[in-house]
Design a protein around this motif. Structure first.
Motif, PDB file in Angstrom:
ATOM      1  N   GLY A 191       0.811  -1.216   0.000  1.00 40.50           N
ATOM      2  CA  GLY A 191       0.000   0.000   0.000  1.00 40.50           C
ATOM      3  C   GLY A 191       0.841   1.260   0.000  1.00 40.50           C
ATOM      4  N   LEU A 192       1.935   1.250   0.762  1.00 43.53           N
ATOM      5  CA  LEU A 192       2.815   2.424   0.800  1.00 43.53           C
ATOM      6  C   LEU A 192       3.525   2.629  -0.534  1.00 43.53           C
ATOM      7  N   PHE A 193       3.849   1.532  -1.200  1.00 43.57           N
ATOM      8  CA  PHE A 193       4.480   1.659  -2.518  1.00 43.57           C
ATOM      9  C   PHE A 193       3.530   2.331  -3.505  1.00 43.57           C
ATOM     10  N   LEU A 194       2.270   1.905  -3.503  1.00 42.39           N
ATOM     11  CA  LEU A 194       1.277   2.525  -4.382  1.00 42.39           C
ATOM     12  C   LEU A 194       1.034   3.980  -3.992  1.00 42.39           C
ATOM     13  N   ALA A 195       1.027   4.262  -2.683  1.00 44.00           N
ATOM     14  CA  ALA A 195       0.847   5.636  -2.222  1.00 44.00           C
ATOM     15  C   ALA A 195       1.973   6.527  -2.728  1.00 44.00           C
ATOM     16  N   GLY A 196       3.199   6.006  -2.683  1.00 38.90           N
ATOM     17  CA  GLY A 196       4.330   6.776  -3.183  1.00 38.90           C
ATOM     18  C   GLY A 196       4.246   7.035  -4.672  1.00 38.90           C
ATOM     19  N   LEU A 197       3.829   6.021  -5.427  1.00 34.36           N
ATOM     20  CA  LEU A 197       3.699   6.192  -6.877  1.00 34.36           C
ATOM     21  C   LEU A 197       2.648   7.239  -7.217  1.00 34.36           C
ATOM     22  N   PHE A 198       1.479   7.143  -6.587  1.00 37.45           N
ATOM     23  CA  PHE A 198       0.411   8.102  -6.859  1.00 37.45           C
ATOM     24  C   PHE A 198       0.827   9.516  -6.454  1.00 37.45           C
ATOM     25  N   ALA A 199       1.500   9.646  -5.314  1.00 35.43           N
ATOM     26  CA  ALA A 199       1.940  10.963  -4.858  1.00 35.43           C
ATOM     27  C   ALA A 199       2.946  11.569  -5.835  1.00 35.43           C
ATOM     28  N   ALA A 200       3.872  10.735  -6.324  1.00 31.76           N
ATOM     29  CA  ALA A 200       4.881  11.225  -7.267  1.00 31.76           C
ATOM     30  C   ALA A 200       4.255  11.641  -8.593  1.00 31.76           C
ATOM     31  N   LEU A 201       3.161  10.978  -8.980  1.00 38.61           N
ATOM     32  CA  LEU A 201       2.472  11.348 -10.214  1.00 38.61           C
ATOM     33  C   LEU A 201       1.652  12.622 -10.044  1.00 38.61           C
ATOM     34  N   MET A 202       1.186  12.865  -8.831  1.00 35.53           N
ATOM     35  CA  MET A 202       0.323  14.019  -8.577  1.00 35.53           C
ATOM     36  C   MET A 202       1.106  15.303  -8.327  1.00 35.53           C
ATOM     37  N   VAL A 203       2.312  15.188  -7.767  1.00 36.05           N
ATOM     38  CA  VAL A 203       3.088  16.366  -7.371  1.00 36.05           C
ATOM     39  C   VAL A 203       4.444  16.336  -8.060  1.00 36.05           C
ATOM     40  N   ASP A 204       4.877  17.485  -8.539  1.00 35.49           N
ATOM     41  CA  ASP A 204       6.183  17.599  -9.182  1.00 35.49           C
ATOM     42  C   ASP A 204       7.283  17.254  -8.189  1.00 35.49           C
ATOM     43  N   ALA A 205       8.194  16.375  -8.600  1.00 32.39           N
ATOM     44  CA  ALA A 205       9.260  15.908  -7.703  1.00 32.39           C
ATOM     45  C   ALA A 205      10.422  16.886  -7.686  1.00 32.39           C
ATOM     46  N   SER A 206      10.198  18.061  -7.130  1.00 27.70           N
ATOM     47  CA  SER A 206      11.262  19.048  -6.969  1.00 27.70           C
ATOM     48  C   SER A 206      11.507  19.280  -5.489  1.00 27.70           C
ATOM     49  N   PHE A 207      12.689  19.791  -5.159  1.00 28.75           N
ATOM     50  CA  PHE A 207      13.032  19.995  -3.754  1.00 28.75           C
ATOM     51  C   PHE A 207      12.099  21.017  -3.114  1.00 28.75           C
ATOM     52  N   GLU A 208      11.727  22.056  -3.875  1.00 28.00           N
ATOM     53  CA  GLU A 208      10.863  23.098  -3.329  1.00 28.00           C
ATOM     54  C   GLU A 208       9.469  22.570  -2.999  1.00 28.00           C
ATOM     55  N   ARG A 209       9.003  21.567  -3.731  1.00 25.06           N
ATOM     56  CA  ARG A 209       7.657  21.035  -3.526  1.00 25.06           C
ATOM     57  C   ARG A 209       7.659  19.687  -2.809  1.00 25.06           C
ATOM     58  N   PHE A 210       8.802  19.343  -2.204  1.00 22.39           N
ATOM     59  CA  PHE A 210       8.867  18.049  -1.527  1.00 22.39           C
ATOM     60  C   PHE A 210       7.930  18.006  -0.327  1.00 22.39           C
ATOM     61  N   GLY A 211       7.732  19.147   0.339  1.00 22.14           N
ATOM     62  CA  GLY A 211       6.801  19.187   1.459  1.00 22.14           C
ATOM     63  C   GLY A 211       5.387  18.840   1.029  1.00 22.14           C
ATOM     64  N   VAL A 212       4.985  19.341  -0.138  1.00 23.53           N
ATOM     65  CA  VAL A 212       3.658  19.018  -0.668  1.00 23.53           C
ATOM     66  C   VAL A 212       3.582  17.538  -1.023  1.00 23.53           C
ATOM     67  N   LEU A 213       4.646  17.035  -1.653  1.00 20.21           N
ATOM     68  CA  LEU A 213       4.700  15.613  -2.000  1.00 20.21           C
ATOM     69  C   LEU A 213       4.596  14.748  -0.751  1.00 20.21           C
ATOM     70  N   LEU A 214       5.295  15.144   0.303  1.00 17.94           N
ATOM     71  CA  LEU A 214       5.271  14.384   1.547  1.00 17.94           C
ATOM     72  C   LEU A 214       3.880  14.401   2.176  1.00 17.94           C
ATOM     73  N   ALA A 215       3.202  15.550   2.107  1.00 16.59           N
ATOM     74  CA  ALA A 215       1.858  15.650   2.679  1.00 16.59           C
ATOM     75  C   ALA A 215       0.872  14.764   1.918  1.00 16.59           C
ATOM     76  N   VAL A 216       0.968  14.775   0.589  1.00 14.16           N
ATOM     77  CA  VAL A 216       0.086  13.922  -0.214  1.00 14.16           C
ATOM     78  C   VAL A 216       0.364  12.453   0.078  1.00 14.16           C
ATOM     79  N   TRP A 217       1.650  12.114   0.160  1.00 13.67           N
ATOM     80  CA  TRP A 217       2.013  10.724   0.472  1.00 13.67           C
ATOM     81  C   TRP A 217       1.491  10.315   1.845  1.00 13.67           C
ATOM     82  N   ALA A 218       1.594  11.209   2.832  1.00 12.15           N
ATOM     83  CA  ALA A 218       1.141  10.890   4.185  1.00 12.15           C
ATOM     84  C   ALA A 218      -0.359  10.601   4.205  1.00 12.15           C
ATOM     85  N   GLY A 219      -1.125  11.400   3.454  1.00 11.87           N
ATOM     86  CA  GLY A 219      -2.562  11.160   3.393  1.00 11.87           C
ATOM     87  C   GLY A 219      -2.895   9.825   2.754  1.00 11.87           C
ATOM     88  N   LEU A 220      -2.230   9.516   1.650  1.00 10.98           N
ATOM     89  CA  LEU A 220      -2.465   8.238   0.977  1.00 10.98           C
ATOM     90  C   LEU A 220      -1.969   7.071   1.822  1.00 10.98           C
TER      91      LEU A 220
END
Length: 247
Positions: A191-220
């Motif tokens: 489940g965490l692997f799928l959550a990571g994949l979906f989060a990476a597809l939804m949010v740009d994987a840049s250092f500036e937006r890593f906080g947003v990526l982490l928040a989306v991943w945490a929710g999933l």
């Protein structure tokens, strides 16, 4: 939990193989992130700070030079494992095949034989521009740290859970089959692997937006954890339970 998850841990030799694989994956993740942090975005910062060249460079240089090219052989694709491409021809006839991760905006607007302005840095064409739009090539410097952290987020937690589950199973090797908790932990890893994949597809994987990526991943990830918990604790009603005794 599903029988397929139990099958992974049923044999001790299989548990050892999976443990070695997950440990190797964690080592790769740690090494990848370490290399990215040590090197940082050095190349990206150098590119952003580069000054225009005073004259056309005869060899790869740290300054930026813009040059006109004629575009031919434009290739656009929707395939995820292929890049869009075009051949850029300089005034002296030199041809340079250039690749792009997306179709536009420039490649969608320019026709075969059209003119584009290419930006060169360290001997590489980093972007092209035409009709007031700009498009980066795959040779453009990228955010190394952001991509590495996203890679670690997708693969690290699942690999760690798989490793813990395998160690847990080997410690309790006397039991004939994996426990419900082991299967649940392995299911959470998926489940965490799928959550990571979906989060990476939804949010740009840049250092500036890593906080947003982490928040989306945490929710999933929380949603995956709740789903696994409900599935693991669910018990089917015994045959005949809840029915009228007179029936």
């Amino acid at each position: 939990m599903s029988s397929s998850l139990n099958t992974v841990l049923r044999r001790h030799t299989r548990s050892i193989i999976v443990l070695l694989f997950s440990t190797a994956l964690i080592a790769i993740v740690v090494g990848h992130v370490r290399a990215a942090i040590l090197d940082g975005n050095r190349e990206l910062h150098a590119y952003e700070a580069a000054q225009p060249c005073s004259a056309a460079p005869e060899s790869p240089a740290d300054c930026i030079w813009q040059q006109e090219f004629t575009v031919t052989d434009i290739y656009l694709t929707n395939a995820r494992n292929k890049d869009n491409s075009a051949v850029l021809i300089a005034e002296d006839g030199t041809e340079r095949e250039t690749y792009f991760s997306s179709k536009g905006p420039v490649l969608l607007k320019v026709d075969e034989g059209g003119q584009v302005t290419g930006t060169l840095w360290r001997g590489r064409i980093t972007e092209i521009s035409a009709h007031g739009t700009t498009q980066e090539t795959t040779d453009a410097p990228t955010d190394v740290i952001g991509g590495s952290l996203a890679f670690a987020l997708v693969t690290g937690p699942p690999a760690l859970l798989v490793m813990v589950t395998c160690v847990w199973r080997l410690i309790r090797h006397a039991e004939p089959k994996p426990t419900r908790g082991m299967a649940a932990t392995l299911g959470l890893a998926g489940g965490l692997f799928l959550a990571g994949l979906f989060a990476a597809l939804m949010v740009d994987a840049s250092f500036e937006r890593f906080g947003v990526l982490l928040a989306v991943w945490a929710g999933l990830a929380a949603l995956a954890a709740v789903t696994v918990y409900i599935t693991a604790t669910y018990k089917e009603a015994a045959p005949g339970a809840g029915t009228d005794e007179n029936n």
